[in-house]
Write a protein that holds these residues in place. Structure first.
Motif, PDB file in Angstrom:
ATOM      1  N   MET A   1      -2.054  63.158  52.841  1.00  0.00           N
ATOM      2  CA  MET A   1      -0.942  62.927  51.919  1.00  0.00           C
ATOM      3  C   MET A   1      -0.856  64.087  50.925  1.00  0.00           C
ATOM      4  O   MET A   1      -1.823  64.399  50.239  1.00  0.00           O
ATOM      5  N   GLN A   2       0.293  64.727  50.845  1.00  0.00           N
ATOM      6  CA  GLN A   2       0.462  65.849  49.931  1.00  0.00           C
ATOM      7  C   GLN A   2       0.567  65.362  48.491  1.00  0.00           C
ATOM      8  O   GLN A   2       1.021  64.248  48.218  1.00  0.00           O
ATOM      9  N   THR A   3       0.154  66.231  47.574  1.00  0.00           N
ATOM     10  CA  THR A   3       0.233  65.905  46.151  1.00  0.00           C
ATOM     11  C   THR A   3       0.973  67.003  45.393  1.00  0.00           C
ATOM     12  O   THR A   3       1.114  68.125  45.878  1.00  0.00           O
ATOM     13  N   ARG A   4       1.448  66.653  44.210  1.00  0.00           N
ATOM     14  CA  ARG A   4       2.073  67.597  43.295  1.00  0.00           C
ATOM     15  C   ARG A   4       1.575  67.297  41.884  1.00  0.00           C
ATOM     16  O   ARG A   4       1.191  66.162  41.582  1.00  0.00           O
ATOM     17  N   LYS A   5       1.598  68.300  41.016  1.00  0.00           N
ATOM     18  CA  LYS A   5       1.300  68.063  39.614  1.00  0.00           C
ATOM     19  C   LYS A   5       2.439  67.257  38.988  1.00  0.00           C
ATOM     20  O   LYS A   5       3.618  67.479  39.284  1.00  0.00           O
ATOM     21  N   LEU A   6       2.087  66.316  38.153  1.00  0.00           N
ATOM     22  CA  LEU A   6       3.090  65.537  37.441  1.00  0.00           C
ATOM     23  C   LEU A   6       3.548  66.339  36.226  1.00  0.00           C
ATOM     24  O   LEU A   6       2.843  66.412  35.217  1.00  0.00           O
ATOM     25  N   GLY A   7       4.737  66.972  36.347  1.00  0.00           N
ATOM     26  CA  GLY A   7       5.231  67.805  35.254  1.00  0.00           C
ATOM     27  C   GLY A   7       4.243  68.894  34.891  1.00  0.00           C
ATOM     28  O   GLY A   7       3.686  69.570  35.764  1.00  0.00           O
ATOM     29  N   LYS A   8       3.989  69.043  33.600  1.00  0.00           N
ATOM     30  CA  LYS A   8       3.037  70.040  33.120  1.00  0.00           C
ATOM     31  C   LYS A   8       1.655  69.451  32.893  1.00  0.00           C
ATOM     32  O   LYS A   8       0.794  70.092  32.288  1.00  0.00           O
ATOM     33  N   THR A   9       1.433  68.220  33.372  1.00  0.00           N
ATOM     34  CA  THR A   9       0.144  67.571  33.167  1.00  0.00           C
ATOM     35  C   THR A   9      -0.876  68.051  34.202  1.00  0.00           C
ATOM     36  O   THR A   9      -0.551  68.794  35.123  1.00  0.00           O
ATOM     37  N   ASP A  10      -2.109  67.557  34.056  1.00  0.00           N
ATOM     38  CA  ASP A  10      -3.155  67.882  35.018  1.00  0.00           C
ATOM     39  C   ASP A  10      -3.293  66.806  36.086  1.00  0.00           C
ATOM     40  O   ASP A  10      -4.230  66.838  36.885  1.00  0.00           O
ATOM     41  N   LEU A  11      -2.357  65.856  36.122  1.00  0.00           N
ATOM     42  CA  LEU A  11      -2.427  64.772  37.095  1.00  0.00           C
ATOM     43  C   LEU A  11      -1.858  65.204  38.441  1.00  0.00           C
ATOM     44  O   LEU A  11      -0.745  65.720  38.519  1.00  0.00           O
ATOM     45  N   ASP A  12      -2.610  64.968  39.493  1.00  0.00           N
ATOM     46  CA  ASP A  12      -2.140  65.195  40.860  1.00  0.00           C
ATOM     47  C   ASP A  12      -1.659  63.855  41.416  1.00  0.00           C
ATOM     48  O   ASP A  12      -2.450  62.914  41.539  1.00  0.00           O
ATOM     49  N   VAL A  13      -0.381  63.781  41.740  1.00  0.00           N
ATOM     50  CA  VAL A  13       0.178  62.541  42.271  1.00  0.00           C
ATOM     51  C   VAL A  13       0.696  62.777  43.688  1.00  0.00           C
ATOM     52  O   VAL A  13       1.182  63.855  44.016  1.00  0.00           O
ATOM     53  N   THR A  14       0.578  61.765  44.523  1.00  0.00           N
ATOM     54  CA  THR A  14       1.068  61.880  45.893  1.00  0.00           C
ATOM     55  C   THR A  14       2.586  61.909  45.915  1.00  0.00           C
ATOM     56  O   THR A  14       3.247  61.371  45.027  1.00  0.00           O
ATOM     57  N   LEU A  15       3.128  62.562  46.942  1.00  0.00           N
ATOM     58  CA  LEU A  15       4.583  62.678  47.042  1.00  0.00           C
ATOM     59  C   LEU A  15       5.251  61.322  47.203  1.00  0.00           C
ATOM     60  O   LEU A  15       6.424  61.165  46.860  1.00  0.00           O
ATOM     61  N   ILE A  16       4.515  60.354  47.717  1.00  0.00           N
ATOM     62  CA  ILE A  16       5.019  58.986  47.826  1.00  0.00           C
ATOM     63  C   ILE A  16       4.341  58.140  46.759  1.00  0.00           C
ATOM     64  O   ILE A  16       3.112  58.135  46.628  1.00  0.00           O
ATOM     65  N   CYS A  17       5.151  57.436  45.984  1.00  0.00           N
ATOM     66  CA  CYS A  17       4.657  56.514  44.963  1.00  0.00           C
ATOM     67  C   CYS A  17       4.992  55.092  45.410  1.00  0.00           C
ATOM     68  O   CYS A  17       6.100  54.830  45.882  1.00  0.00           O
ATOM     69  N   LEU A  18       4.045  54.181  45.268  1.00  0.00           N
ATOM     70  CA  LEU A  18       4.288  52.793  45.664  1.00  0.00           C
ATOM     71  C   LEU A  18       4.991  52.046  44.540  1.00  0.00           C
ATOM     72  O   LEU A  18       4.440  51.857  43.456  1.00  0.00           O
ATOM     73  N   GLY A  19       6.235  51.618  44.793  1.00  0.00           N
ATOM     74  CA  GLY A  19       6.962  50.786  43.846  1.00  0.00           C
ATOM     75  C   GLY A  19       6.545  49.332  43.994  1.00  0.00           C
ATOM     76  O   GLY A  19       6.105  48.905  45.061  1.00  0.00           O
ATOM     77  N   THR A  20       6.706  48.556  42.919  1.00  0.00           N
ATOM     78  CA  THR A  20       6.114  47.211  42.897  1.00  0.00           C
ATOM     79  C   THR A  20       7.061  46.114  42.448  1.00  0.00           C
ATOM     80  O   THR A  20       6.619  44.979  42.253  1.00  0.00           O
ATOM     81  N   MET A  21       8.337  46.402  42.286  1.00  0.00           N
ATOM     82  CA  MET A  21       9.197  45.483  41.542  1.00  0.00           C
ATOM     83  C   MET A  21       9.470  44.144  42.231  1.00  0.00           C
ATOM     84  O   MET A  21      10.038  43.241  41.611  1.00  0.00           O
ATOM     85  N   THR A  22       9.063  43.974  43.472  1.00  0.00           N
ATOM     86  CA  THR A  22       9.297  42.700  44.158  1.00  0.00           C
ATOM     87  C   THR A  22       8.116  41.735  44.042  1.00  0.00           C
ATOM     88  O   THR A  22       8.244  40.565  44.402  1.00  0.00           O
TER      89      THR A  22
END
Length: 259
Positions: free
Chosen positions: A1-22
């Motif tokens: 799973m590829q990751t990207r930096k979240l904005g200018k932060t040091d957090l590496d987040v995956t390109l897919i985020c799991l939504g939970t609203m249901t």
């Protein structure tokens, strides 16, 4: 799973985020656990919730989504391996049962964050987002801005100062926006620069083949300010999947699709 930096932060987040609203309305806690286990097994580390979830919002179910997520985090013991996002609700949207009508004032934000932390069973939220503005503007797919000079709304400065205090306290690591406009985003960024407060790390707005409004104004801001898009409703509430062909599609989809 590829990751990207979240904005200018040091957090590496995956390109897919799991939504939970249901979770809590259309999905049981058992089903939520199954979805979470599968997502993590596939390499996803980014999970997004909100205090008003599940949808459609009801007083009887409000907060269940975060509760399910918190129970799962406690049972799996993997909190520090994940990036957990949540949101504080703005005014309107039939949420009178939530703090007698949520606003983006300091008191409301502090109370909302503490309640989310309790439900999530964690002492910090990685990305805390303003769910929608505390003013009348063209979000949720509305086209055309109608100005009301008599409107009373919470100043963005008050909202951002409260978020700054949450970051300083350690309850929140980074802040973000959702359903925001170019003016609102730049106002947050301007105040951040002037006051030395946290910068907006991301903007969670709708983006799909039927709603490309982010490309007008917001896309340039995202690139130049490194406050990237967290695109929600990529399949336009399922409309683009084809499952509603020959039948009716849900009324809630009209929130972010142009009629």
């Amino acid at each position: 799973m590829q990751t990207r930096k979240l904005g200018k932060t040091d957090l590496d987040v995956t390109l897919i985020c799991l939504g939970t609203m249901t979770w809590g309305e259309q999905n049981t806690e058992k089903e939520a656990f199954e979805q979470l286990d599968y997502a993590v097994a596939e390499g996803i580390n980014f999970i997004d919730a909100a205090e008003m979830y599940p949808v459609p919002p009801r007083a009887e179910t409000q907060g269940l989504t975060e509760t399910y997520l918190g129970n799962w985090l406690a049972s799996r013991g993997n909190r520090n391996d994940l990036v957990i996002a949540s949101k504080v609700a703005g005014p309107g949207n039939g949420l009178k049962y939530l703090r007698n009508g949520p606003r983006l004032t300091r008191d409301h934000i502090m109370e909302a964050c503490d309640a989310s932390l309790k439900r999530l069973q964690t002492d910090y939220i990685d990305l805390y987002q303003v769910h929608w503005p505390d003013r009348s503007t063209n979000f949720f797919g509305k086209l055309g801005y109608e100005h009301n000079p008599e409107e009373s709304f919470t100043p963005i400065e008050e909202t951002l100062e409260a978020l700054n205090d949450l970051v300083r306290s350690g309850k929140v690591r980074h802040i973000g926006l959702s359903n925001e406009t170019p003016w609102g985003t730049m106002e947050y960024l301007r105040l951040s620069g002037e006051k030395g407060w946290p910068r907006v790390a991301s903007i969670q707005n709708p983006y799909n083949l039927l709603n490309r409004s982010f490309e007008v104004g917001m896309a340039e801001i995202a690139h130049r300010e490194q406050a990237g898009l967290l695109a929600y409703s990529p399949l336009a509430f399922g409309m683009l999947s084809g499952k509603y062909l020959g039948g009716k599609w849900p009324e809630k989809a009209r929130m972010t699709l142009y009629e």
